[in-house]
Motif scaffolding. Sequence first.
Motif, mmCIF file in Angstrom:
data_model
loop_
_atom_site.group_PDB
_atom_site.id
_atom_site.type_symbol
_atom_site.label_atom_id
_atom_site.label_comp_id
_atom_site.label_asym_id
_atom_site.label_seq_id
_atom_site.Cartn_x
_atom_site.Cartn_y
_atom_site.Cartn_z
ATOM 1 N N TYR A 53 -11.484 22.109 36.769
ATOM 2 C CA TYR A 53 -10.630 23.486 36.474
ATOM 3 C C TYR A 53 -10.891 24.071 36.945
ATOM 4 N N VAL A 54 -10.370 25.405 37.964
ATOM 5 C CA VAL A 54 -11.109 26.565 38.373
ATOM 6 C C VAL A 54 -10.711 27.703 37.735
ATOM 7 N N ASP A 55 -11.276 28.936 37.427
ATOM 8 C CA ASP A 55 -10.922 30.704 37.183
ATOM 9 C C ASP A 55 -10.781 30.794 38.164
ATOM 10 N N HIS A 56 -9.675 31.179 38.746
ATOM 11 C CA HIS A 56 -9.831 32.079 39.929
ATOM 12 C C HIS A 56 -10.034 33.665 39.421
ATOM 13 N N CYS A 82 -15.052 22.777 35.404
ATOM 14 C CA CYS A 82 -15.364 24.224 35.265
ATOM 15 C C CYS A 82 -15.502 25.075 36.712
ATOM 16 N N LEU A 83 -15.042 25.419 37.064
ATOM 17 C CA LEU A 83 -15.485 26.294 38.644
ATOM 18 C C LEU A 83 -15.429 27.875 38.012
ATOM 19 N N VAL A 102 -11.276 27.150 48.221
ATOM 20 C CA VAL A 102 -11.972 27.494 46.867
ATOM 21 C C VAL A 102 -12.528 25.250 45.758
ATOM 22 N N ARG A 103 -10.961 25.964 45.464
ATOM 23 C CA ARG A 103 -10.270 24.474 44.764
ATOM 24 C C ARG A 103 -10.428 23.208 45.325
ATOM 25 N N TYR A 104 -10.125 23.066 46.439
ATOM 26 C CA TYR A 104 -10.528 21.805 46.729
ATOM 27 C C TYR A 104 -12.177 21.347 46.930
ATOM 28 N N ASN A 105 -12.560 22.539 47.728
ATOM 29 C CA ASN A 105 -13.590 21.984 48.393
ATOM 30 C C ASN A 105 -14.578 21.784 46.980
ATOM 31 N N PHE A 106 -14.097 22.601 46.155
ATOM 32 C CA PHE A 106 -14.261 22.012 43.960
ATOM 33 C C PHE A 106 -14.114 21.061 43.756
ATOM 34 N N PHE A 107 -13.130 20.423 44.276
ATOM 35 C CA PHE A 107 -13.288 19.111 43.828
ATOM 36 C C PHE A 107 -13.043 18.286 44.876
ATOM 37 N N ALA A 108 -13.885 18.196 45.628
ATOM 38 C CA ALA A 108 -14.430 17.581 47.024
ATOM 39 C C ALA A 108 -15.681 17.390 46.195
ATOM 40 N N GLU A 109 -15.700 18.535 46.043
ATOM 41 C CA GLU A 109 -17.783 19.028 45.584
ATOM 42 C C GLU A 109 -17.928 17.657 44.368
ATOM 43 N N THR A 110 -16.959 17.773 43.726
ATOM 44 C CA THR A 110 -16.951 16.913 42.173
ATOM 45 C C THR A 110 -16.394 15.637 41.801
ATOM 46 N N MET A 111 -15.943 14.521 43.227
ATOM 47 C CA MET A 111 -15.995 14.045 43.237
ATOM 48 C C MET A 111 -17.227 13.352 43.865
ATOM 49 N N PHE A 154 -8.544 12.165 50.984
ATOM 50 C CA PHE A 154 -9.018 13.485 50.587
ATOM 51 C C PHE A 154 -10.360 13.398 50.769
ATOM 52 N N ALA A 155 -11.411 13.267 50.889
ATOM 53 C CA ALA A 155 -12.975 13.983 51.102
ATOM 54 C C ALA A 155 -13.360 12.756 51.594
#
Length: 450
Positions: A53-56, A82-83, A102-111, A154-155
């Motif tokens: 989840y990203v809080d923008h 959470c980011l 930002v969202r998809y970079n965060f998703f890739a890093e989390t994976m 993806f990633a």
Amino acid sequence: MRNLRQSFLADFGKYCSDKRVLVAVSTGVDSMVLLNLLISLPPRIRPIIEVAYVDHKLRLESIEETKYIKDFCENQNLELHCLEWKTEDHPKTGIEAAARKVRYNFFAETMKKTGINTLLTAHHADDQAETFLMKLIRGGDLQQLQGIRIVRRFAEGRLIRLLLNYSKTEIREYAQKNNLIYFEDVTNNSNDYLRNRIRHLIVPKMKAENSKFLEHIQSYEQQLSILLQATGEQVDTYLANMQVGEDTFSIDTWSSLSKSWQSLVIKKLLERYSKKLDEKTLEQVENLLSNRKKPQGFVDLGTNGFFIKKYNLFYFANKYHVEDEKTIKYELELNKWITLSKEEKIGVFFNRRPPILKTDQVFYFSNPKLLPLIVRHRNQGDRIHTKVGTQKLKKILINDKVPQEAREKVWVITTGENLILWVPNVRKSDLSESQVNDKMQYMIIFRNKV
């Protein structure tokens, strides 16, 4: 109305077999329905679910939404990643594109951090239709009309959209029926953005005209994807037939294709080597290749380098390596063939002589000091020493009534010091020897398949 939970169970079994999944959640109706459907899967196939989840920090409501998803995940015993995208990091323009990155970079890093290979997002059939119409309006390459795929890379893993076959109406009805809590993004109600205008003003009218509008969009997308894949496979086959060396291609083979395939092949090469693809560049390259009166030339691809034509070959090169007067040349390795074009190849042999074909042309010599040998096209001022004296190669070609087009394609075999030994189909130098059975001799073989 179909049973969404049963249909989702079948789709999950079809597309996702992972033991752990990462679910992208925004607290909107789509992602909360996806999360609920995953939690409702039978225990025997339900994966370990983790939430991203990203809080923008773009709306005041995000404070309440963030608190809700944290409480929800805690109550459901789900791991939450959470980011918080700080307001000072927001750009002044292009906020939507920046937020998505930002969202998809965060998703890739989390994976990567968790070792999870599959990301699940809540894109649905209305998203597909909106994306298709947006691309249609903006224009561009046909491949760009390919819509959202259910599964894509993806990633270091893959992204799966398990709700892509379901409409927004079905998703909302499921949420209401199951009393799900979700949050509405008020910015989605504004017509300031193209996607929102399509969503509010165009898609409803399309649905009113035909209730199967979303299904038809999906069908067209699938047909287009299959067609483009088949076309791409055929283009790859043509490219393999055209390639005569590393990143070097035969103009004659390209010319033998229909106009349509010629364009598609060049288009693929421009995508592969230069990343510069527009109608003007494509037209310039095709015109250069088709111009038989211009045996040499180039198309400037800007920062992507140059497209270069040299007689019956073409290739791509970095601009720092381009020399207008330089011709393509090959150094012959002993006992190895070199392919010059689809129909021609040449080799110099000593102790491992291949069988000679009736159509082969052969040049014998015994002096090893002539090695290494070079093969190139003719240069201005070329001269060859024959048994009747030194002659200009250009004059020989004119006297032999060799057509201008053919003159530009003749191959010249020289020593490393640029002494011409042989011009296949034209002349042999005075260094040519007759074959002697009991004498150790080198043999240059020029083989033309035609």
